[in-house]
Design a protein around this motif. Sequence first.
Motif: not given
Length: 225
Positions: A3-9, A14-15, A110-112, A129-131
């Motif tokens: 979940i953490l990887t999916a949230a941060i990636s 994009i950065m 957006a990341t946190i 969430r990513a899109v």
Amino acid sequence: MAILTAAISPAVAIMTFIYLSKRIELEPLPLIIRMFVIGVIMVFPIMFIQYAFEAEQVITNQLFVSFFLAGLLEEFFKWFFLLFVAYRHSHFDHHYDGIIYGGAISLGFATIENVLFLFNKGIEIAILRAVFPVSSHALFGIIMGYYMGKAKFTTIHVRKSLACALIIPVVLHTVYDYIITIQTDTWAYWITPFMILLWIVGFRKIRLANDHHESIHYNHQETPR
């Protein structure tokens, strides 16, 4: 960990794109990281304010909620720290740098926000969430940073550019939040063209900021000595 990887990636991807899209020398990382961390820290007081207003039902009209608690509150603090931390820094020395630092603070936020949301709702919605939310924050940051850079590196309409750096992201964020809140069943049909338009605008701002670098560099070379 998944979940953490999916949230941060998404934010990292994009950065990285924003950072590497700069056509001339790349920015040093410390200020970028600082702006990203500021974006992360901002989430907690903003979420507290949003929770307090919603719990007390201070604002009940959904358009006003989208404007004050999403658009204005979130974008104002990004704008404020971008202006008083990055804008005055010596490393902010090209028009495009505004896009980098605006993207960094927005993606930190957006990341946190994404981490908290996915831990609460589950990894199944990570792609959506990513899109949508993560990308929209990045694009608001790109637009904000573009006008912040324009304010610093043009000699006319400085205050107008600084105002645009705040007002345009506030309006876009308000529209985004209002769509996803009101259109509960068909929000994807409404938000998709809006996001496509945002990406088109974002790419154009990136190109224009890079072109500004190149025109200044060309004029400098052509100036008689």
